[in-house]
Design an enzyme around this catalytic site. Sequence first.
Site, PDB file in Angstrom:
ATOM      1  CE  LYS A 180      55.592  70.552 -15.618  1.00 49.29           C
ATOM      2  NZ  LYS A 180      55.146  69.298 -16.236  1.00 49.29           N
ATOM      3  CD  GLU A 219      19.927  48.049 -14.131  1.00 55.24           C
ATOM      4  OE1 GLU A 219      20.630  49.097 -14.173  1.00 55.24           O
ATOM      5  OE2 GLU A 219      18.755  48.032 -13.681  1.00 55.24           O
ATOM      6  CE1 TYR A 220      29.427  48.250 -19.924  1.00 53.83           C
ATOM      7  CE2 TYR A 220      27.922  50.010 -20.561  1.00 53.83           C
ATOM      8  CZ  TYR A 220      29.107  49.328 -20.729  1.00 53.83           C
ATOM      9  OH  TYR A 220      29.972  49.722 -21.733  1.00 53.83           O
ATOM     10  CG  ASP A 221      29.081  43.797 -16.393  1.00 52.42           C
ATOM     11  OD1 ASP A 221      29.511  43.578 -15.253  1.00 52.42           O
ATOM     12  OD2 ASP A 221      29.589  44.646 -17.183  1.00 52.42           O
ATOM     13  CE  LYS A 267      51.486  70.112 -18.779  1.00 52.73           C
ATOM     14  NZ  LYS A 267      51.989  68.746 -18.487  1.00 52.73           N
ATOM     15  CB  SER A 270      55.938  70.584 -26.055  1.00 56.25           C
ATOM     16  OG  SER A 270      56.869  71.422 -26.706  1.00 56.25           O
TER      17      SER A 270
HETATM   18  N1  LIG Z   1      50.897  69.474 -24.537  1.00 58.32           N
HETATM   19  C1  LIG Z   1      49.703  70.081 -24.609  1.00 58.32           C
HETATM   20  O1  LIG Z   1      49.392  70.827 -25.494  1.00 58.32           O
HETATM   21  C2  LIG Z   1      48.712  69.793 -23.525  1.00 58.32           C
HETATM   22  C3  LIG Z   1      48.832  68.864 -22.519  1.00 58.32           C
HETATM   23  C4  LIG Z   1      47.698  68.823 -21.674  1.00 58.32           C
HETATM   24  C5  LIG Z   1      47.468  67.973 -20.555  1.00 58.32           C
HETATM   25  N2  LIG Z   1      48.418  67.086 -20.151  1.00 58.32           N
HETATM   26  N3  LIG Z   1      46.311  68.044 -19.871  1.00 58.32           N
HETATM   27  C6  LIG Z   1      45.345  68.925 -20.220  1.00 58.32           C
HETATM   28  C7  LIG Z   1      45.513  69.782 -21.304  1.00 58.32           C
HETATM   29  C8  LIG Z   1      44.431  70.738 -21.668  1.00 58.32           C
HETATM   30  N4  LIG Z   1      43.315  70.719 -20.947  1.00 58.32           N
HETATM   31  O2  LIG Z   1      44.599  71.480 -22.621  1.00 58.32           O
HETATM   32  C9  LIG Z   1      46.707  69.704 -22.036  1.00 58.32           C
HETATM   33  S1  LIG Z   1      47.197  70.596 -23.447  1.00 58.32           S
END
Ligand SMILES: NC(=O)c1cc2c(N)ncc(C(N)=O)c2s1
Length: 316
Positions: free
Chosen positions: A308, A34-36, A112, A81
């Site tokens: 991390k 439908e979308y296409d 993240k 960063s």
């Molecule tokens: N370098 C940054 O400030 C961020 C990098 C990332 C990332 N890679 N994924 C999610 C978020 C988030 N939900 O805030 C952020 S914030």
Amino acid sequence: MPDVSQRIEALREQIEEANYQYYGLDQPTLSDAEYDALLQELIRLEKEHPEFLTPDSPSQRVGGYIAKEFPKVRHAEALLSLDNAFDAGDLLEFDRRVRALVAEVEYVVELKIDGLTVALTYEDGALVRGATRGDGEVGEEITANLKTIPAIPLRLRKQADRLDVRGEGYMPKGSFLRLNQEREEAGQPLFANPRNAAAGSLRQLDSRITAQRKLGYFAYQVLTPEEGELASQTAVLDYLKEQGFSVNPEYRVFSAIEEVIAYCGEMVEKRHNYPYDIDGLVIKVNDIAQQRELGFTAKSPRWAIAYKFPAEQVET
Ligand SMILES: NC(=O)c1cc2c(N)ncc(C(N)=O)c2s1
């Protein structure tokens, strides 16, 4: 028979609404067929009546613009960063630094996404520019490519004179596997991981190639939340969702760093449960006023930190 411009307008609204339902709310309303059919009719009518074509038409999502190079663009505000935390000690230290400056604090913890940060600018509700992070101050203008990503609205759903959004462009695991299969069959070099594939796809000079890469985008920040009377990060996420952005739903609010630490431990085990790569969690002070009080160091916000995930043993 409604006149052509009314039919074109109706098709655009139906298509953008279907995008929002699918990519914004994760509740598809139309079948792919439908979308296409709607999109093909819109493309046909715009070809027959180019006087009605506008840059924010969803027909532009299929791409077709071939850039010679990517102009440089200076970000309205530097994309800094994040400081990194690798264990409970680092997180306790972060919490101590925060509490030295603000009394009661609440944390929001978001996934993240392992992609690349993309800044979007909307003026009078229309997407006018999108850029890669670059060196944080100056990025590459890749608007035509970003317009091919359905999770990025071409028009906002609510009135806003100007809105600057930050988020992560990424390639879902499914798209990555399919792309590498196609490349293997074509004898082309394979992408090492979804992040590289996303970066390569967003920096294609031919936006038709970007359109075929099935990229995603999760919005997670607006530049001036105070303007929208948004008092917390969770209010920012709700606002972005209302405006039609795809917002990652996996976020939690905690009032003690010990709860954040426990959640980080849980998520190490669950990190592969998502249809996209994540490489950690982002922990932020929820209250916007407290974020302003905490401010920034030379290179990172004091009110956020990235946890991390531990490196994994690669099966040899
Ligand atoms: N370098 C940054 O400030 C961020 C990098 C990332 C990332 N890679 N994924 C999610 C978020 C988030 N939900 O805030 C952020 S914030």
